[in-house]
Write a protein that holds these residues in place. Sequence first.
Motif, short mmCIF file in Angstrom:
data_model
loop_
_atom_site.label_atom_id
_atom_site.label_comp_id
_atom_site.label_asym_id
_atom_site.label_seq_id
_atom_site.Cartn_x
_atom_site.Cartn_y
_atom_site.Cartn_z
N ASP A 73 49.12 37.80 29.17
CA ASP A 73 47.94 37.82 28.30
C ASP A 73 47.35 36.41 28.34
N ALA A 74 46.20 36.27 29.00
CA ALA A 74 45.63 34.94 29.21
C ALA A 74 45.23 34.28 27.89
N ARG A 75 44.77 35.05 26.92
CA ARG A 75 44.31 34.46 25.67
C ARG A 75 45.47 33.92 24.83
N SER A 76 46.50 34.75 24.64
CA SER A 76 47.61 34.34 23.78
C SER A 76 48.66 33.52 24.53
N GLY A 77 48.63 33.57 25.87
CA GLY A 77 49.63 32.87 26.65
C GLY A 77 50.95 33.60 26.74
N ARG A 78 51.05 34.79 26.14
CA ARG A 78 52.29 35.56 26.16
C ARG A 78 52.45 36.30 27.49
N SER A 79 53.70 36.45 27.91
CA SER A 79 54.03 37.32 29.03
C SER A 79 55.25 38.13 28.63
N THR A 80 55.18 39.43 28.83
CA THR A 80 56.30 40.30 28.49
C THR A 80 56.75 41.05 29.74
N LEU B 179 30.32 30.15 28.41
CA LEU B 179 31.17 29.49 29.40
C LEU B 179 32.03 28.37 28.82
N ARG B 180 31.99 28.19 27.50
CA ARG B 180 32.85 27.18 26.90
C ARG B 180 34.30 27.68 26.92
N GLY B 181 35.26 26.76 26.95
CA GLY B 181 36.67 27.11 26.83
C GLY B 181 37.34 27.29 28.17
N TYR B 182 38.35 28.20 28.19
CA TYR B 182 39.22 28.37 29.35
C TYR B 182 39.42 29.85 29.65
N GLU B 183 39.78 30.14 30.90
CA GLU B 183 40.22 31.49 31.26
C GLU B 183 41.63 31.74 30.71
N VAL C 252 42.47 41.78 39.19
CA VAL C 252 42.23 42.96 40.02
C VAL C 252 41.34 43.92 39.25
N ASN C 253 40.64 44.77 39.99
CA ASN C 253 39.77 45.76 39.38
C ASN C 253 40.58 46.95 38.88
N THR C 254 40.06 47.58 37.83
CA THR C 254 40.72 48.77 37.30
C THR C 254 39.67 49.72 36.73
N THR C 255 39.91 51.00 36.89
CA THR C 255 39.10 52.02 36.22
C THR C 255 39.93 52.75 35.17
N ALA C 256 41.12 52.24 34.91
CA ALA C 256 42.01 52.86 33.92
C ALA C 256 41.67 52.34 32.53
N VAL C 257 40.37 52.48 32.16
CA VAL C 257 39.90 52.08 30.84
C VAL C 257 39.05 53.21 30.28
N THR D 148 38.32 44.51 34.86
CA THR D 148 39.26 43.64 35.56
C THR D 148 40.45 43.35 34.66
N VAL D 149 41.58 43.14 35.29
CA VAL D 149 42.81 42.77 34.59
C VAL D 149 43.24 41.41 35.11
N LEU D 150 43.37 40.44 34.21
CA LEU D 150 43.83 39.11 34.60
C LEU D 150 45.33 39.15 34.86
#
Length: 719
Positions: A91-98, A246-250, A684-689, A700-702
């Motif tokens: 999760d790019a925003r929270s920095g978590r990875s599970t 465009l402020r901030g970070y990915e 990557v691209n996704t249509t699973a939304v 897209t999924v980061l």
Amino acid sequence: MNAYLQRHKILLFFPGILAFYQAYSQAEVDTASAKVNELHEVIVTDQYKRGSVSGKLFTVSEITRKDIDQLAGNNLADILHYQLNIDIVPDARSGRSTVRMFGLDGEYVKILVDNIPLVSDNGYGNNIDITQINLDEVERIEVVEGAMGVLYGDNAVAGVINIVTKKGIEGKWEVTAALQEETVGGEYDWSDKGRHVQSLRIGHNIADGLYVSAGFNRNDFQGFFNDFRGKDYFKTQGNSVSNDGLRGYEWNPKEQLNLTGGLYYTAPRFNVYYKFGYYDETLDIYNHAVNARVEDNTYKITANDTQYRTSRFLHQFYADGKWNSMNYTLALSFQKQERDNEDYVYNVGEQRKQEVTQDITDQSSDLLFSRGMLSRIFPGSEFFDLTVGYELVNQKGYDVSASGHSTNIVENRLENYDVFAAADLNITDRFALYPGLRLNNNSSYNTHWIWGLTAGYKLSDDIDVKGVFGSAYKTPTFPQLFYYFVDANHDVQGNPDLKPEDGLSALVSIEKRSDLEKVRLRHALKGFHFNIKDKISLILVGDDAPGGSFRYMNIDRHRVLGASFENTLYYKNLRAGLGLSYIGIAQELGAEDDSKNDYLFNFTANASVSYTIPSIQTIFTTQFKYNGKQPQYVEQTNDTGETIFVKGEQDAFTWWDASIRKSFLNKTLELTAGARNLLDVVSVNTTAVAGTAHGAPPGTVLLGYGRSFYLKLLYNFKL
């Protein structure tokens, strides 16, 4: 029987077994020969080796300290990318990875440190942020697949990842210091870009059998800009401020600090240690939008930003040894994790914090944990043995953000009082059964039996067959029970009346080992199936709120069916591996008659090559993992407002890393240079939304932050 009597009967169970065994051993005449007792000890003591998962009961794959060093791994997320049947969910925003294992998310995978579950935001053991697990103190990592509920309780459905820490050194002193510099994608400088890691570990043998250690690690991730421009960016257009987003970070910046300490004592029949750990993390989230107003004919440009600071304390006591001919283990742990939330106004034009609007501890979790086990209860029998134990868990916590930032903070508590037993039945020289049963007594649910059965058969001297079957038992998480976020635009609530999920887990493996003249081969074929009933999902239950009212409910059914094939080759200084996995997931998305529940399959392949040149003390390593397309049914609304189910798909992608590790001065100095994500995967691209009847536009999924290069220098002094 009331809860008070139940709990105290369980607490008395373990001492009662001790008293029974003492009377039994005093009355029994020791007629077994020393030879028979010695052979039995060799078979059984490995089953519950200190800090390890039983390789006799389960299929255990191991990531060694050497593997970690070759990849310059700093946290668990750096290492697990290339494991077959495991995915990392960032999760790019929270920095978590599970972790996701066999298509089951982190709620179904238990993370242990020396066989003790690690505390998380609002629980223990499951859904752990693996970027918070530092690897400096780690001796090896054990990855165990399949349900393990008898020994490790509820939620050990897909498997267990057990992190075994170092508990000794050779010699009198050992000092290890390391510096690591790493680019983040193509971004790097000494202070404001990239990843900067420093670590120090000191170990000292005070006397024979008495060892003390201390460690420090700092991991400074400066964020990934990608197409964003940082916290001090704003754009003017003519006489106005353009809010271009465009402020901030990915990926937001995050700094982590780890402090550890331990005292260890080892004697011929007794081992004991105490460990202390402190973790501190600072995560800065910079709003992409800016606010502008005119004041005294000048622009005042601000942004509403947030800083999260997480702290965790760990105290752990462990003892094992022999009492007469019986083995015992005892583990006690207290862990506390808190997260502070500071919302503030940042003056972008003047580059300073202007005003703090909120500063609270918005999340807190306490965990008190204890486990005790006795094994080799019947040492005189070659046919039958028994292991018994207890497990006590007391967790309490609150989450302000999950309660709608209410000023009335409600602290909730969950308690487990469990006893378990596992038998060892050696039917023949080649065939053995290991049945087990756990009585799970949870403060929020009725008493539940968790069962497990391992069957092992030695088809020949070089072929082993193992089957692991058991309950797929999972209790609701804190958010699923107590989440409450209701305002003018949202209505999302937990459900205290949820019942646990249950079902069946089955994993069968066949392993063959071949030792040729110069080549060693290992092949492992696995088949697995999970059938989970009463799966908990967030369901739309009303339309009072603009976006609808959602509530966690027991509705879905989740099934997993798949197979994997792993191969390893050792030839002189070469080690190579190749793995293939094919996993299908079938999930009933709701109670609708037309919900799709057929299997959707995903293909994964991994490969690794490691080559050592002893003459120049150099190791070359490369790892590769292909993740195939991931199909998934999603809900959509057609033109008449009806819910339909459409198959979406996430595109395939590939991870690829490579490194060179060279030792100098008899391994006193080690230099590791390498690259992560050589194929430069970011999203990557996704249509699973979710979407409309006319189709969901590709999203897209980061997944990563691009191709990164690192250099690590390690100094290792031994006396």
